[in-house]
Design a protein around this motif. Structure first.
Motif, mmCIF file in Angstrom:
data_model
loop_
_atom_site.group_PDB
_atom_site.id
_atom_site.type_symbol
_atom_site.label_atom_id
_atom_site.label_comp_id
_atom_site.label_asym_id
_atom_site.label_seq_id
_atom_site.Cartn_x
_atom_site.Cartn_y
_atom_site.Cartn_z
ATOM 1 N N VAL A 138 1.821 62.160 -1.251
ATOM 2 C CA VAL A 138 1.527 61.011 -2.116
ATOM 3 C C VAL A 138 2.821 60.368 -2.604
ATOM 4 O O VAL A 138 2.944 59.136 -2.651
ATOM 5 C CB VAL A 138 0.644 61.446 -3.304
ATOM 6 C CG1 VAL A 138 0.442 60.293 -4.275
ATOM 7 C CG2 VAL A 138 -0.695 61.960 -2.797
ATOM 8 N N GLY A 139 3.799 61.208 -2.967
ATOM 9 C CA GLY A 139 5.076 60.673 -3.422
ATOM 10 C C GLY A 139 5.769 59.871 -2.348
ATOM 11 O O GLY A 139 6.362 58.815 -2.621
ATOM 12 N N GLY A 140 5.700 60.341 -1.089
ATOM 13 C CA GLY A 140 6.310 59.604 0.009
ATOM 14 C C GLY A 140 5.682 58.240 0.189
ATOM 15 O O GLY A 140 6.384 57.223 0.339
ATOM 16 N N CYS A 141 4.342 58.201 0.169
ATOM 17 C CA CYS A 141 3.652 56.914 0.298
ATOM 18 C C CYS A 141 3.972 56.005 -0.887
ATOM 19 O O CYS A 141 4.199 54.799 -0.718
ATOM 20 C CB CYS A 141 2.147 57.138 0.383
ATOM 21 S SG CYS A 141 1.541 57.267 2.071
ATOM 22 N N ALA A 142 3.987 56.572 -2.088
ATOM 23 C CA ALA A 142 4.262 55.765 -3.281
ATOM 24 C C ALA A 142 5.658 55.152 -3.216
ATOM 25 O O ALA A 142 5.838 53.952 -3.486
ATOM 26 C CB ALA A 142 4.110 56.630 -4.534
ATOM 27 N N ILE A 143 6.646 55.957 -2.852
ATOM 28 C CA ILE A 143 8.015 55.434 -2.744
ATOM 29 C C ILE A 143 8.086 54.368 -1.651
ATOM 30 O O ILE A 143 8.751 53.337 -1.806
ATOM 31 C CB ILE A 143 9.005 56.574 -2.458
ATOM 32 C CG1 ILE A 143 9.184 57.435 -3.702
ATOM 33 C CG2 ILE A 143 10.357 56.026 -2.004
ATOM 34 C CD1 ILE A 143 10.108 58.615 -3.516
ATOM 35 N N GLY A 144 7.376 54.600 -0.553
ATOM 36 C CA GLY A 144 7.366 53.614 0.524
ATOM 37 C C GLY A 144 6.826 52.269 0.069
ATOM 38 O O GLY A 144 7.432 51.221 0.324
ATOM 39 N N ILE A 181 9.490 59.251 -9.380
ATOM 40 C CA ILE A 181 8.556 59.960 -8.498
ATOM 41 C C ILE A 181 9.205 61.208 -7.903
ATOM 42 O O ILE A 181 8.580 62.278 -7.830
ATOM 43 C CB ILE A 181 8.068 59.004 -7.380
ATOM 44 C CG1 ILE A 181 7.162 57.938 -7.980
ATOM 45 C CG2 ILE A 181 7.337 59.771 -6.285
ATOM 46 C CD1 ILE A 181 6.800 56.833 -7.017
ATOM 47 N N ILE A 182 10.461 61.086 -7.485
ATOM 48 C CA ILE A 182 11.171 62.257 -6.961
ATOM 49 C C ILE A 182 11.283 63.334 -8.032
ATOM 50 O O ILE A 182 11.089 64.528 -7.764
ATOM 51 C CB ILE A 182 12.561 61.842 -6.446
ATOM 52 C CG1 ILE A 182 12.435 60.987 -5.187
ATOM 53 C CG2 ILE A 182 13.421 63.083 -6.135
ATOM 54 C CD1 ILE A 182 13.739 60.395 -4.702
ATOM 55 N N GLY A 191 13.764 59.459 0.137
ATOM 56 C CA GLY A 191 13.043 60.409 -0.709
ATOM 57 C C GLY A 191 12.993 61.798 -0.105
ATOM 58 O O GLY A 191 13.233 62.800 -0.791
ATOM 59 N N SER A 192 12.709 61.864 1.198
ATOM 60 C CA SER A 192 12.663 63.176 1.854
ATOM 61 C C SER A 192 14.048 63.805 1.891
ATOM 62 O O SER A 192 14.184 65.022 1.734
ATOM 63 C CB SER A 192 12.103 63.047 3.273
ATOM 64 O OG SER A 192 12.953 62.265 4.088
#
Length: 896
Positions: free
Chosen positions: A494-500, A546-547, A627-628
């Motif tokens: 979810v965090g990856g999608c949100a940051i994207g 988010i991170i 983010g990753s």
């Protein structure tokens, strides 16, 4: 409670009972099922990539006569595709292909030399253990029904460990090269085919076919990389298990090395970490070298063409235009592929290393994970209340690989949404000659959203089947449940999608922030740059938050293992992300080829629309990557700390202590600042390198225009010396990437040698916290400037002013250059206007930020951390981790 003195006796009979923990330790899935899923996923990913390549290869570049029904249409005469268009397209395509091949040959030759040289360094340094002789007592294991104890001899070198680590490094590096090579070749192969598909007279079909050509070529990169990365890593693990027995009964002395301190399975995965190091080193070459190449060509072409001589983008008269097209593939395809391959390899290796670090006996007893009681003066029984993850077997241990395995199946399913179900739909506008293209961006974003949702669903049965109900992870004082692990993966997804999508908001001209930047060009380039910088800094707020939430949740519930799982969650849609990332450069090149080959304007309009959507989704991909990278870097730091703690603890018995990383230690605190400085030094080196290479490119273009002035004339029939510009970019990229590369590679090594492991910890934390924010701000500012320019070029900037001062001949004032009056009396500032010139300058400034320095900071964060993890034993062997200057331990008494 058994007193500590009991374990110091010479003859203790010890019995470990696992019956109470058996139900918790067992998993419902078998070891074979884990192997089948991983192997089938890897093979399926590679097979699907081959299928997608075959589909793209079916597109012919040869000219075909239009259907008779099209020839009688009123629009046909002005939009006719001729055989000469295809002939010129094939010629330019060959030039781009040869330019890409020459760069790959030069870069990968250097990469193979580096792998050979640095591989020897890895072999030597990781073989250095420098262990003193002594006596050990290890109550965690039983040797023939007795407490595991014995004497260990001194040892300076262990070439078995060094050789295996070096092999893993070489394999990781070569796999990264192969992945980048595949992506680069297929991207170049597909760009001309995307142009051909966009030239279809059937407008609806042209949109679908050109989109599919670009997207399927991206899928070749995405799925081949994920399949190769997963398959090669799994093979490597099984081969290394021949050297170190993969025994899961941690209470059997045969599962331990003869030093009584380290599990053999732990050493196995510490050697496997070399795989991530190899991938990350090649990513450094791809990101830095490729970034310098592409931006030297891009900035040089823009300055010499659009800014100085006023010729359009991708105009064949510009000698740097072919190098620019080659550069799109070099940086955005090969570089991004190597970067995300490194993220996958490093996150997986970090999770494996952390999960196999067996906590100390003291930690297990203090946190009530085990219970021991005496049966007599020399007889004791210990009961495992909560099992160590390794005790659950091979299936549980492979959980990090299983996340990536199921993601291949999920992403493969969602790819059909874009190409067969929710295809690109065209909505005609009021002007019959134009077409609405807004849903191209939507189709791409649906891929990411659906992949994320499906992964959230699929991971539920995976956690239930392959993880025990509760297990122990080093450093986590409460037991970790399978649902804690699921939560870590879920917050990553979810965090990856949100940051994207937050990145998209700040970099797409569909939203207000970029439009504000575009409108700021009314008063010139200076205000444009000021607005863009402000946007970049502001865009850090939500992603960093988010991170931080990801780190807090993952670290709280599963320690550093949870952080690694969260990083793998970020990468849970990796195949889709890579497919979309490669899609953008293919469309960009397709538009350039259409322009240079002289195709009708409607072809370029389609490729520009596809490329505009690709720019936005590429920004989303960069958000994922950054983010990753932050979470991967933190997970690797956790692996480094765990490995250091275990290896400095030379006598694992009751009362023993592990090294504690304390920010208040003077050397640690001092190196926080050093680490925070490194991203700025790295950015300075890469930015200056782009500037110098671009300057060389501008001078070369100016020389050609001066010596051959007829080049600037349209339809002169003269061809610029494209090869010379390609050579300038190639030579500059290979030359200029050396200094930034040395900075990243040598910083942790020299710090560990001279100042010790505590200084390395400060260096890593400082570089991470500084680098991730600098990377986000640079990437987003550059993306905003780029799309602000495109917003102006789409004639969307409408201002109150647009006329020069009034004169007698022009009472209202003459319209400014390239300005049109709108129906409501305001003025549209389009391509060629002063507003556009200001936007072009901002885009030129932002190019090295978003495509060189910003993305390359991902590598800085990860590579420094993986180097520290791989060389941890070497650092510990120098004055017991204090370094040559012995600063770490000497000053510990000063902190209070």
């Amino acid at each position: 409670m058994v007193p500590a003195s009991f374990w110091n006796q010479t003859d203790v009979t010890l019995n470990w009972v696992a019956s109470n923990a058996t139900s918790n330790a067992s998993v419902s899935a078998s070891d074979a099922s884990a192997t089948i899923i991983i192997v089938v996923a890897a093979l399926t990913g590679i097979a699907f990539a081959c299928y997608q390549y075959w589909k793209v290869a079916q597109i012919s570049l040869d000219f075909k006569e239009a259907a008779s029904s099209d020839m009688h249409q009123p629009w046909f005469a002005d939009n006719m595709i001729k055989a000469e268009h295809h002939e010129k397209l094939q010629k330019i395509y060959e030039i781009v292909r040869e330019g890409a091949a020459s760069f790959l040959k030069a870069e990968y030759t250097l990469c193979f030399i580096f792998i050979a040289v640095f591989g020897v360094i890895v072999l030597i340094l990781t073989s250095f253990v420098n262990r003193d002789s002594g006596h050990f007592i290890n109550p965690r294991a039983v040797d023939h029904r007795h407490l595991y104890a014995g004497d260990v001899s001194s040892k300076s070198w262990d070439f078995e460990i060094g050789a295996l680590t070096a092999v893993a490094f070489v394999v990781g590096g070569v796999t990264s090269i192969v992945s980048g090579y595949i992506g680069m070749k297929v991207a170049v192969f597909a760009n001309a085919r995307c142009t051909v598909q966009a030239s279809n007279y059937d407008k609806d079909q042209a949109w679908v076919d050109s989109f599919n050509a670009a997207f399927m070529s991206g899928s070749v990169m995405g799925f081949s990389l994920c399949g190769l990365a997963l398959g090669v890593l799994f093979i490597l693990i099984n081969l290394f298990s021949l050297a170190f027995d993969m025994k899961f009964d941690v209470h059997d002395s045969s599962a331990w090395h003869n030093n009584g301190q380290t599990l053999k399975i732990t050493t196995l995965f510490e050697c496997i970490a070399g795989y991530g190091l190899g991938g990350s080193c090649i990513a450094l070459f791809g990101r830095v070298g490729g970034g310098i190449y592409t931006k030297a060509a891009d900035v040089g072409a823009d300055l010499a063409g659009k800014v100085v001589h006023g010729i359009p983008e991708d105009d064949p008269r510009n000698p740097a235009v072919i190098a620019d097209n080659v550069g799109d593939n070099v940086g955005d395809v090969a570089g991004m592929g190597s970067d995300l391959f490194g993220s996958f390899a490093e996150a997986t290796c970090a999770a494996l290393v952390i999960s196999t670090q067996y906590p100390s006996f003291e930690f297990l007893t203090n946190n009530d994970f085990i219970e021991c009681f005496t049966n007599g003066e020399h007889d004791a029984t210990c009961v495992s209340k909560i099992p160590f993850l390794v005790e659950s077997g091979f299936a549980a241990l492979m959980f990090p690989l299983l996340i990536s395995a199921v993601s291949i199946f999920v992403c493969m399913a969602t790819s059909f949404l874009a190409t067969h179900i929710f295809t690109v739909k065209v909505k005609p506008t009021t002007d019959d000659e134009e077409e609405e293209d807004a849903d191209v961006e939507g189709v791409l974003k649906v891929q990411l959203a659906v992949s994320c949702v499906l992964m959230l669903i699929v991971m539920i049965p995976m956690c239930i089947s392959f993880l025990p109900k509760h297990f122990v992870i080093q450093g986590v004082t409460n037991s970790v449940s399978r649902w804690d692990a699921y939560l870590c993966v879920a917050v990553g997804l979810v965090g990856g999608c949100a940051i994207g999508f937050i990145t998209e908001y700040y970099t797409s001209h569909s939203y207000q922030p970029v439009r504000d930047v575009a409108y700021s060009c009314e008063t010139g380039a200076a205000t444009n740059i000021i607005y863009g910088l402000a946007l970049g800094y502001k865009s850090c707020i939500l992603p960093i938050t988010i991170i931080a939430i990801n780190v807090f949740v993952a670290f709280k519930y599963a320690g550093m293992y949870g952080v690694a799982l969260s990083a793998l969650g970020f990468l849970g849609t990796l195949s889709t992300c890579l497919s979309i990332d490669v899609y953008g450069p293919v469309c960009d090149n397709a538009g350039g080829l259409a322009e240079m080959a002289g195709f009708p304007a409607y072809v370029r309009n389609k490729t520009d629309a596809l490329d505009a959507a690709g720019n936005t989704t590429a920004a989303i991909g960069k958000g994922f990557a950054i983010g990753s990278a932050a979470l991967v870097s933190l997970a690797l730091f956790g692996g480094f700390q765990a490995r250091v703690s275990g290896h400095l603890d030379q006598n694992p018995h009751i009362g023993s202590t592990s090294i504690v990383i304390d920010i208040l230690q003077p050397v640690t605190f001092a190196f926080l600042f050093i680490g925070a400085m490194l991203p700025y030094a790295f950015t300075a080196f890469t930015m200056k390198s782009v500037g110098e290479a671009a300057n060389e490119m501008v001078l070369e273009v100016a020389r050609q225009f001066t010596e051959r002035p007829d080049l600037l004339k349209e339809d002169s029939g003269l061809e610029p010396d494209y090869a010379r510009c390609i050579k300038i970019s190639t030579d500059a990229s290979l030359r200029e990437m050396i200094l930034p590369g040395l900075l990243v590679i040598l910083s942790p090594i020299l710090t560990g040698i001279f100042f010790g492991v505590e200084a390395v910890c400060g260096l890593l934390v400082g570089a991470l916290t500084s680098g991730v924010q600098l990377a986000i701000s640079q990437s987003n500012a550059g993306g905003a400037w780029d799309n602000a320019k495109k917003y102006v070029e789409k004639e969307q900037v409408v201002l109150e002013s647009g006329r020069e001062a009034a004169t007698d001949e022009e009472p209202k004032g003459k319209l400014m250059e390239c300005v049109k009056e709108s129906k409501d009396g305001r003025y549209i500032h389009g391509k060629g206007s002063e507003v556009h010139k200001g936007a072009v300058i901002g885009d030129t400034v932002g190019d090295p930020l978003k495509d060189t320095s910003g993305p390359a900071l991902n590598i800085l964060m990860k590579l420094m951390a993986i180097i520290s993890l791989v060389f941890a034993d070497f650092f510990c062997g120098i004055n017991n981790g204090q370094g040559l200057f012995e600063t770490s331990r000497r000053v510990t008494s000063m902190s209070a």
